[in-house]
Scaffold this motif. Structure first.
Motif, short mmCIF file in Angstrom:
data_model
loop_
_atom_site.label_atom_id
_atom_site.label_comp_id
_atom_site.label_asym_id
_atom_site.label_seq_id
_atom_site.Cartn_x
_atom_site.Cartn_y
_atom_site.Cartn_z
N PHE A 71 0.84 -1.20 0.00
CA PHE A 71 0.00 0.00 0.00
C PHE A 71 0.88 1.25 0.00
CE2 PHE A 71 -2.89 3.23 1.45
CZ PHE A 71 -4.12 2.85 0.92
N ASP A 72 1.92 1.26 0.82
CA ASP A 72 2.82 2.41 0.88
C ASP A 72 3.53 2.66 -0.44
OD1 ASP A 72 2.13 2.86 3.53
OD2 ASP A 72 3.95 1.91 4.34
N VAL A 73 3.97 1.58 -1.10
CA VAL A 73 4.65 1.71 -2.39
C VAL A 73 3.69 2.26 -3.44
CG1 VAL A 73 5.72 0.41 -4.28
CG2 VAL A 73 6.39 -0.06 -1.92
N VAL A 74 2.49 1.69 -3.49
CA VAL A 74 1.51 2.14 -4.49
C VAL A 74 1.10 3.58 -4.20
CG1 VAL A 74 -0.77 1.74 -5.49
CG2 VAL A 74 0.71 -0.21 -4.95
N ARG A 75 0.84 3.90 -2.95
CA ARG A 75 0.45 5.28 -2.59
C ARG A 75 1.55 6.27 -3.01
NH1 ARG A 75 -0.77 7.25 3.48
NH2 ARG A 75 -2.98 6.99 3.06
N SER A 76 2.78 5.92 -2.76
CA SER A 76 3.88 6.80 -3.12
C SER A 76 3.91 7.06 -4.63
CB SER A 76 5.21 6.19 -2.65
OG SER A 76 6.29 6.98 -3.06
N ALA A 77 3.78 6.00 -5.41
CA ALA A 77 3.80 6.15 -6.88
C ALA A 77 2.61 6.98 -7.36
CB ALA A 77 3.80 4.78 -7.55
N ILE A 78 1.44 6.71 -6.82
CA ILE A 78 0.23 7.43 -7.26
C ILE A 78 0.28 8.89 -6.81
CG2 ILE A 78 -2.29 7.57 -7.05
CD1 ILE A 78 -1.17 5.28 -8.91
N ASN A 79 0.71 9.14 -5.58
CA ASN A 79 0.79 10.53 -5.10
C ASN A 79 1.86 11.32 -5.85
OD1 ASN A 79 -1.33 10.18 -3.38
ND2 ASN A 79 -0.12 10.21 -1.51
N SER A 136 -5.82 5.90 -20.41
CA SER A 136 -5.58 4.69 -21.20
C SER A 136 -4.30 4.03 -20.69
CB SER A 136 -5.42 5.04 -22.68
OG SER A 136 -4.18 5.70 -22.89
N PRO A 137 -4.08 2.77 -20.99
CA PRO A 137 -2.81 2.15 -20.59
C PRO A 137 -1.59 2.93 -21.08
CG PRO A 137 -4.36 0.47 -21.27
CD PRO A 137 -4.99 1.81 -21.60
N GLU A 138 -1.70 3.49 -22.27
CA GLU A 138 -0.59 4.29 -22.79
C GLU A 138 -0.38 5.56 -21.97
OE1 GLU A 138 -3.20 3.14 -24.72
OE2 GLU A 138 -2.06 1.43 -25.49
N ASP A 139 -1.47 6.18 -21.55
CA ASP A 139 -1.37 7.38 -20.70
C ASP A 139 -0.75 7.06 -19.35
OD1 ASP A 139 -2.69 9.09 -22.54
OD2 ASP A 139 -4.66 8.48 -21.76
N CYS A 140 -0.85 5.82 -18.92
CA CYS A 140 -0.38 5.42 -17.59
C CYS A 140 0.96 4.69 -17.63
CB CYS A 140 -1.44 4.53 -16.94
SG CYS A 140 -3.02 5.39 -16.66
N GLU A 141 1.66 4.71 -18.77
CA GLU A 141 2.93 3.99 -18.89
C GLU A 141 3.98 4.47 -17.90
OE1 GLU A 141 4.25 4.19 -22.94
OE2 GLU A 141 2.92 2.56 -23.55
N THR A 142 4.12 5.77 -17.75
CA THR A 142 5.17 6.30 -16.88
C THR A 142 4.90 5.92 -15.43
OG1 THR A 142 5.60 8.11 -18.39
CG2 THR A 142 6.37 8.38 -16.14
N VAL A 143 3.68 6.12 -14.96
CA VAL A 143 3.36 5.76 -13.58
C VAL A 143 3.41 4.25 -13.40
CG1 VAL A 143 0.83 5.76 -13.82
CG2 VAL A 143 1.87 6.20 -11.60
N GLY A 144 3.02 3.51 -14.42
CA GLY A 144 3.11 2.04 -14.35
C GLY A 144 4.54 1.57 -14.19
N ALA A 145 5.45 2.17 -14.93
CA ALA A 145 6.87 1.80 -14.82
C ALA A 145 7.40 2.17 -13.43
CB ALA A 145 7.68 2.50 -15.90
N ARG A 146 7.04 3.35 -12.95
CA ARG A 146 7.47 3.78 -11.61
C ARG A 146 6.91 2.82 -10.54
NH1 ARG A 146 5.07 8.85 -11.03
NH2 ARG A 146 6.65 9.61 -12.45
N LEU A 147 5.65 2.48 -10.69
CA LEU A 147 5.01 1.58 -9.74
C LEU A 147 5.68 0.21 -9.75
CD1 LEU A 147 2.78 0.70 -7.80
CD2 LEU A 147 1.29 0.39 -9.79
N PHE A 148 5.92 -0.34 -10.92
CA PHE A 148 6.56 -1.64 -11.01
C PHE A 148 7.95 -1.62 -10.38
CE2 PHE A 148 9.00 -4.95 -13.25
CZ PHE A 148 8.27 -6.05 -12.83
N ARG A 149 8.75 -0.59 -10.69
CA ARG A 149 10.09 -0.47 -10.09
C ARG A 149 10.00 -0.41 -8.57
NH1 ARG A 149 10.81 3.29 -14.25
NH2 ARG A 149 10.56 4.99 -12.76
N GLY A 150 9.02 0.32 -8.05
CA GLY A 150 8.86 0.43 -6.61
C GLY A 150 8.48 -0.90 -5.97
#
Length: 100
Positions: free
Chosen positions: A13-21, A76-90
């Motif tokens: 939850f902390d990792v996801v919250r950090s990426a989303i915030n 869209s998934p394409e619009d969320c690529e950057t946050v998705g990559a950040r989230l996955f790395r986290g």
């Protein structure tokens, strides 16, 4: 990878919250909203972690969540690529996901 216990869930939850915030669609948190502004969406993404195997999957999880909660335009998934990559790395860095 399933979350095995409450400590795993809290860490995820902390990792996801950090990426989303950090991404902060609409600039709400950056504009003074409390850090729990996106917690409903964060919880939804945490529930999808067992289906995330790579950054693309993470982008799709973010897209599904925000398109469902808000609207489809801009999530869209394409619009969320950057946050998705950040989230996955986290998630990998926190050892919640194994990149292999």
């Amino acid at each position: 990878m399933p979350l095995r216990n409450r400590a795993d869930y809290d860490r995820a939850f902390d990792v996801v919250r950090s990426a989303i915030n950090e991404w902060d669609p609409y600039g709400l948190v950056g504009g003074g909203a409390p850090p729990d502004e996106w917690d409903s969406e964060v919880a939804s993404i945490v529930a999808q972690i067992p289906r995330i195997a790579n950054a693309r999957d993470a982008a799709h999880a973010v897209s599904r969540t925000f398109a469902g909660s808000l609207h489809h335009k801009g999530f869209s998934p394409e619009d969320c690529e950057t946050v998705g990559a950040r989230l996955f790395r986290g998630l990998v860095a926190a050892r919640i996901l194994d990149p292999t």
